[in-house]
Write an enzyme that holds these catalytic residues in place. Structure first.
Site, PDB file in Angstrom:
ATOM      1  N   CYS A  42      17.883 -22.589  33.210  1.00 61.06           N
ATOM      2  CA  CYS A  42      17.302 -23.538  32.222  1.00 61.06           C
ATOM      3  C   CYS A  42      16.122 -23.044  31.875  1.00 61.06           C
ATOM      4  O   CYS A  42      15.355 -22.583  32.498  1.00 61.06           O
ATOM      5  CB  CYS A  42      17.058 -24.909  32.750  1.00 61.06           C
ATOM      6  SG  CYS A  42      16.374 -26.042  31.674  1.00 61.06           S
ATOM      7  N   ARG A  47      26.915 -28.761  24.163  1.00 58.50           N
ATOM      8  CA  ARG A  47      25.903 -30.026  24.114  1.00 58.50           C
ATOM      9  C   ARG A  47      24.589 -29.226  23.545  1.00 58.50           C
ATOM     10  O   ARG A  47      24.000 -30.161  22.756  1.00 58.50           O
ATOM     11  CB  ARG A  47      25.691 -30.361  25.601  1.00 58.50           C
ATOM     12  CG  ARG A  47      24.652 -29.648  26.291  1.00 58.50           C
ATOM     13  CD  ARG A  47      24.773 -30.422  27.528  1.00 58.50           C
ATOM     14  NE  ARG A  47      23.470 -29.887  28.506  1.00 58.50           N
ATOM     15  CZ  ARG A  47      23.098 -30.249  29.776  1.00 58.50           C
ATOM     16  NH1 ARG A  47      24.249 -30.815  30.587  1.00 58.50           N
ATOM     17  NH2 ARG A  47      21.941 -30.133  30.184  1.00 58.50           N
TER      18      ARG A  47
HETATM   19  P1  IMP Z   1      21.529 -25.523  38.879  1.00 57.11           P
HETATM   20  O1  IMP Z   1      22.269 -25.808  40.154  1.00 57.11           O
HETATM   21  O2  IMP Z   1      20.066 -25.123  39.202  1.00 57.11           O
HETATM   22  O3  IMP Z   1      22.170 -23.962  38.579  1.00 57.11           O
HETATM   23  O4  IMP Z   1      21.693 -26.198  37.735  1.00 57.11           O
HETATM   24  C1  IMP Z   1      22.698 -26.983  36.995  1.00 57.11           C
HETATM   25  C2  IMP Z   1      22.367 -27.819  36.020  1.00 57.11           C
HETATM   26  O5  IMP Z   1      21.575 -27.200  34.964  1.00 57.11           O
HETATM   27  C3  IMP Z   1      23.746 -28.462  35.342  1.00 57.11           C
HETATM   28  O6  IMP Z   1      24.280 -29.441  36.062  1.00 57.11           O
HETATM   29  C4  IMP Z   1      22.927 -28.896  33.997  1.00 57.11           C
HETATM   30  O7  IMP Z   1      22.293 -29.972  34.045  1.00 57.11           O
HETATM   31  C5  IMP Z   1      21.726 -27.854  33.709  1.00 57.11           C
HETATM   32  N1  IMP Z   1      22.190 -26.878  32.649  1.00 57.11           N
HETATM   33  C6  IMP Z   1      23.349 -26.059  32.561  1.00 57.11           C
HETATM   34  N2  IMP Z   1      23.439 -25.413  31.669  1.00 57.11           N
HETATM   35  C7  IMP Z   1      22.022 -25.457  31.096  1.00 57.11           C
HETATM   36  C8  IMP Z   1      21.348 -24.837  29.977  1.00 57.11           C
HETATM   37  O8  IMP Z   1      21.715 -23.970  29.533  1.00 57.11           O
HETATM   38  N3  IMP Z   1      20.193 -25.182  30.057  1.00 57.11           N
HETATM   39  C9  IMP Z   1      19.602 -25.995  30.714  1.00 57.11           C
HETATM   40  N4  IMP Z   1      19.990 -26.664  31.671  1.00 57.11           N
HETATM   41  C10 IMP Z   1      21.314 -26.511  31.886  1.00 57.11           C
END
Ligand code: IMP
Length: 496
Positions: free
Chosen positions: A313, A414
């Site tokens: 993100c 989104r």
């Molecule tokens: P991770 O577990 O830290 O990899 O985060 C996953 C979460 O990041 C997802 O469930 C979303 O809420 C959020 N997310 C997914 N794609 C994006 C993006 O492109 N930008 C910002 N947040 C994202």
């Protein structure tokens, strides 16, 4: 002057540690339950539950059919991504819902075929048990490898070598693997045909598969013994997407939005409440108590918390919006508890974004979250929908955000309307099968709960004691001041 300036810095999960409580036999690891509430239900608070407090993120590089099946078999749930056509997403849900662990969709033959032909099929398909059916799909018998020789019986008809229906033990309308197992155990057969009341063949259950299926005691099933699955929806094509997902059998939907405190989310939730009042919906993402109230007032039955913390993100860097996940959970959980006192409705809180390992999961739950959503963790697994690639000496899998340029090629992402990316594309180290990783993560969560003297998640919420730690104490908590060559290190961090 800004309306509000909070002087206290917002905190991440990494900045907290748990204080141990009194451990007893009752709270030993084997007695701990990780069951948790998936969504509020008018039929009862715990009507919709997860067997483990973990779901996979609705992302193209994380949650496809294989993830949906394997994670539900292990007690969690996948949210199939919505950055694809309505038809594709609904087909994925259908595939997960029609999967029956241990129930094999049979390849059948007809009684007039020659054994020689069956032998050729057997060589090309790699299996040698064939149920025999008539034109109306009614079971006439079965041909197992003990019943024919490809050379000696080649010119005989199938009907001359099959075990006829009258000599077979069959299951009628059985959909539960344990019931099928009980019948097979008492029979002398290696395979059990399952038929309906008209004797039409539905499935085969093989003795050799059963042991494997008994290894999934936490399987998350609906009332018809099908795996539970979730799907993401967006805030613009829901009038078309939701009906198709419901038709496909989805159990719960989650609105996939980086900022859930919005007019768009309100419209989406209102439309679902009016048209599909019994479909549970998770709203989100929000990071304030006002955001929580807004979503539950709009009809959300669980709420996702987190903004800007995901591993891919760049929202905080691009827009300056976001909050440390721990602070967001603490504020939202306090509001959830107030809401519960006022209304008697328990709305589960889902911690989402930036959760790296078992320690983060445990801290998020101790702070009051009911379960966590993870992307990076699952992207590393065999079951994520991406191909493995070798980079140097490492096996990696690609992982990209739904707001990255790659995901936004899909028009309804989104983040599609944004003029800039909110996510990046990168790689994560391949970790192997989910079945070989998740049990260790769960064992660590249970071990922490045992140390804290609690035996389930609701008790953890009431009794957990946490403390903010300094950067130095985080350093002290890691391996330090020793030389540890790679080949001697039994200790393996979950991070890489
Ligand atoms: P991770 O577990 O830290 O990899 O985060 C996953 C979460 O990041 C997802 O469930 C979303 O809420 C959020 N997310 C997914 N794609 C994006 C993006 O492109 N930008 C910002 N947040 C994202």
């Amino acid at each position: 002057m800004a309306k509000k300036i909070i002087k206290e810095p917002s905190r991440t999960l990494m900045e907290y540690r748990l204080l141990p409580g009194y451990t007893t036999h009752e709270t030993s690891i084997d007695n701990i339950s990780l069951e948790t509430c998936l969504a509020w239900s008018p039929e009862g608070e715990w009507k919709m539950k997860l067997n483990i407090p973990i779901v996979s993120a609705a992302m193209q590089s994380v949650s496809g059919v294989e993830m949906g099946i394997e994670l539900a078999r292990l007690g969690g749930l996948a949210f199939i991504f919505c950055s694809q056509t309505v038809e594709n997403e609904a087909a994925m849900i259908r595939d997960i819902k029609s999967y029956k662990a241990g129930f094999v969709d049979p390849f059948y033959v007809n009684p007039d075929m020659l054994i020689g032909e069956v032998f050729e099929i057997s060589k090309s398909k790699g299996f040698n048990t064939f149920p025999v059916v008539d034109v109306n799909h009614r079971l006439l018998g079965i041909l197992t490898k003990n019943d024919y020789s490809g050379t000696h019986h080649a010119s005989l008809k199938v009907s001359e070598r099959m075990i006829p229906r009258k000599d077979l033990v069959v299951g009628v309308n059985i959909l539960d693997i344990k019931e099928a197992n009980a019948i097979l155990r008492e029979s002398h057969q290696s395979v059990l045909p399952i038929v309906n009341e008209e004797n039409q063949l539905k499935f085969l259950v093989f003795r050799k598969d059963i042991r494997n299926h008994m290894n999934y005691p936490q399987e998350l099933l609906d009332e018809q013994k099908r795996l539970l699955t979730g799907a993401a929806i967006n805030t613009y094509d829901y009038e078309e997407r939701v009906p198709a997902l419901v038709e496909a059998g989805v159990d719960i939907v989650a609105v996939d939005s980086s900022d859930g405190f919005s007019f768009y989310q309100k419209n989406t939730l209102a439309w679902i409440s009016k048209n599909y009042p019994s479909l549970p919906v998770i709203g989100g993402n929000i990071i304030t108590k006002e955001g929580f109230r807004f979503l539950v007032d709009c009809g959300a039955r669980a709420v996702k918390v987190g903004m800007g913390g995901g591993s891919i993100c760049i929202t905080q860097e691009q827009k300056g919006t976001g909050r440390g996940l721990a602070t967001a959970i603490i504020e939202v959980v306090a509001e959830r508890d107030r809401y519960y006192k006022e209304t008697g409705r328990y709305i589960p809180v889902v911690a989402d974004g930036g959760i790296v390992d078992s320690k983060d999961i445990t801290i998020a739950i101790a702070l009051g979250a009911d379960y966590v959503m993870m992307g990076r963790y699952f992207a590393r697994m065999e079951e994520s929908p991406t191909e493995k690639i070798q980079i140097g000496s490492r096996i990696m899998k690609p992982y990209w955000g739904e707001g990255s340029a790659r995901a936004r090629e899909w028009k309804s992402s989104r983040y599609y309307q944004m003029k800039f990316a909110e996510g990046v594309e990168g790689f994560v180290q391949y970790a192997g099968k989910l079945r070989d990783n998740l049990p260790e993560t769960l064992a660590k969560i249970k071990a922490s709960m045992s140390s804290c003297g609690v035996k389930n998640i609701p008790e953890f919420h009431q009794k957990a004691e946490l403390e903010v730690v300094s950067a130095l104490s985080i350093r002290e908590g890691k391996v330090h001041d020793i030389y540890m060559p790679e080949e001697l290190a039994e200790y393996k961090s979950e991070k890489y």
